[in-house]
Design a protein around this motif. Sequence first.
Motif, PDB file in Angstrom:
ATOM      1  N   SER A  18       0.564  -1.065  15.204  1.00 13.72           N
ATOM      2  CA  SER A  18       0.585  -1.899  13.997  1.00 13.72           C
ATOM      3  C   SER A  18       0.636  -1.017  12.751  1.00 13.72           C
ATOM      4  CB  SER A  18      -0.655  -2.784  13.938  1.00 13.72           C
ATOM      5  OG  SER A  18      -1.814  -1.986  13.759  1.00 13.72           O
ATOM      6  N   ALA A  19       0.962  -1.636  11.631  1.00 19.16           N
ATOM      7  CA  ALA A  19       0.989  -0.907  10.362  1.00 19.16           C
ATOM      8  C   ALA A  19      -0.398  -0.387  10.011  1.00 19.16           C
ATOM      9  CB  ALA A  19       1.523  -1.812   9.251  1.00 19.16           C
ATOM     10  N   ILE A  50      -0.116   2.818   7.324  1.00 21.09           N
ATOM     11  CA  ILE A  50       1.068   2.770   6.479  1.00 21.09           C
ATOM     12  C   ILE A  50       0.710   2.222   5.100  1.00 21.09           C
ATOM     13  CG2 ILE A  50       3.352   1.745   6.176  1.00 21.09           C
ATOM     14  CD1 ILE A  50       3.157   3.856   8.398  1.00 21.09           C
ATOM     15  N   VAL A  51       1.089   2.953   4.081  1.00 17.07           N
ATOM     16  CA  VAL A  51       0.949   2.514   2.698  1.00 17.07           C
ATOM     17  C   VAL A  51       2.333   2.594   2.058  1.00 17.07           C
ATOM     18  CG1 VAL A  51      -0.110   2.926   0.467  1.00 17.07           C
ATOM     19  CG2 VAL A  51      -1.435   3.325   2.560  1.00 17.07           C
ATOM     20  N   VAL A  52       2.878   1.437   1.685  1.00 18.37           N
ATOM     21  CA  VAL A  52       4.208   1.394   1.076  1.00 18.37           C
ATOM     22  C   VAL A  52       4.060   1.525  -0.430  1.00 18.37           C
ATOM     23  CG1 VAL A  52       6.325   0.075   0.784  1.00 18.37           C
ATOM     24  CG2 VAL A  52       5.034  -0.097   2.930  1.00 18.37           C
ATOM     25  N   HIS A  56       6.381  -4.623  12.146  1.00  8.82           N
ATOM     26  CA  HIS A  56       7.705  -4.338  12.686  1.00  8.82           C
ATOM     27  C   HIS A  56       8.511  -3.391  11.804  1.00  8.82           C
ATOM     28  CE1 HIS A  56       7.432  -6.781  16.210  1.00  8.82           C
ATOM     29  NE2 HIS A  56       7.228  -7.904  15.528  1.00  8.82           N
ATOM     30  N   GLY A  57       7.855  -2.791  10.797  1.00  7.62           N
ATOM     31  CA  GLY A  57       8.519  -1.709  10.086  1.00  7.62           C
ATOM     32  C   GLY A  57       8.841  -1.928   8.632  1.00  7.62           C
ATOM     33  N   THR A  94      12.844   3.958  14.892  1.00  7.10           N
ATOM     34  CA  THR A  94      11.836   4.344  13.904  1.00  7.10           C
ATOM     35  C   THR A  94      11.501   3.219  12.929  1.00  7.10           C
ATOM     36  OG1 THR A  94      12.722   6.578  14.065  1.00  7.10           O
ATOM     37  CG2 THR A  94      11.218   6.135  12.233  1.00  7.10           C
ATOM     38  N   LYS A  95      10.196   2.975  12.780  1.00  2.21           N
ATOM     39  CA  LYS A  95       9.713   1.959  11.837  1.00  2.21           C
ATOM     40  C   LYS A  95       9.298   2.617  10.518  1.00  2.21           C
ATOM     41  CE  LYS A  95       6.550   0.022  14.602  1.00  2.21           C
ATOM     42  NZ  LYS A  95       5.592  -0.988  15.129  1.00  2.21           N
TER      43      LYS A  95
END
Length: 378
Positions: free
Chosen positions: A236-237, A242-244, A350-351, A367-368
Amino acid sequence: MWPPRLRVGPFRRGAFTSRLRSPRLTSQLGLLLAVAFGVCFLTGLLSHLIQHPPSWFWWPSRPVWLYRVTQGLHVATGLAAVPLLAAKLWSVFPKLFAWPPFRDPVHALERLSVLVLASSALFQLVTGVLNIARWYDPMPFGFIAAHYWTAWLAIGSLLVHIAVKLPIVRRALGATPRPTHGDGLSRRGLLAAVGATAAAVTVATVGQTVRPLRDLSVLAPRRPDTGPQGLPVNTSAAAARIVVPVDFRFLLVGPRARHALSLADLAALPQHTVSLPITCVEGWSADARWTGVRVADLLALLGEPGATVLVESLQADSPYRSSTLAPPHARDPLTLLALRLNGEVLHPDHGYPCRLIAPNRPGVLQTKWVSSMTVVSP
């Protein structure tokens, strides 16, 4: 004979009384197991080469379902081998307690090769099942390297074992079967039971690859239609931390040009929708509709059509935070930098904001959370 003081438990006289054990039964089980292990080894080796390609290796982008089939075979034959190996070990179990342990140096080497074969086969099946279930706590080592190198050990010792035992196997299979007496199970019945068990294990798990059997696959650890937007998620993110960035820019880098594209810029480029399966190395696969920008169109912006591309992720610490997109996939019109899944903006798991989707590649290479694409060779 064993010394009298050791004739206890499995070492006692008459400890093994089953009349079902015979060289013929062992040979029949061994042949079935050799086929299962052979297919499992070759498909596993193929998957490893796709993920870690040497310079000489080439893998096509079409047909789009090819990796789905080969990896499905890998997992299915590995699971089917579990009851086959159990029955094979049962058929030779009394020989483990023979005395003396070896008669001469040649016999000692044969016994050692059997020990290596049995140990490596058990290791491969146990760790493979743990990997399918994504249960890594019992494995205090890197699964990928351990599974790969032990596979070579297992297949090498299997070939040696076959070479040594081939004369015995030929005699056993060519001889008239010795009848078994009594009201219990016959050898044919035992083989049928082992085969039925292997078939049941296969049907109970292969639905994660073969969609028509998904309702029968009660033991499959993944259902292809579960998870956000109808697809399973392995990482999972949140787990990937993951930080966008608010001002996210997708970097497109070539030897002569460089572009920093916002999501609005990407959405303004020609959009294409493709139907492609996503196939995980753990055996599950699922179909989906992906929408986004063709990678070939992005490379055209750089003037580098059909180049080899390094795809990198926002994910910081993962062996799969980047992947290399070879020319067959980079120029394929089905390969996208995807922005949407099944008509919706990508879910973070999912990316989001964008991800790679390409035909005939393992899920770990799709790649996500893609942050950049860099041309590494024209």
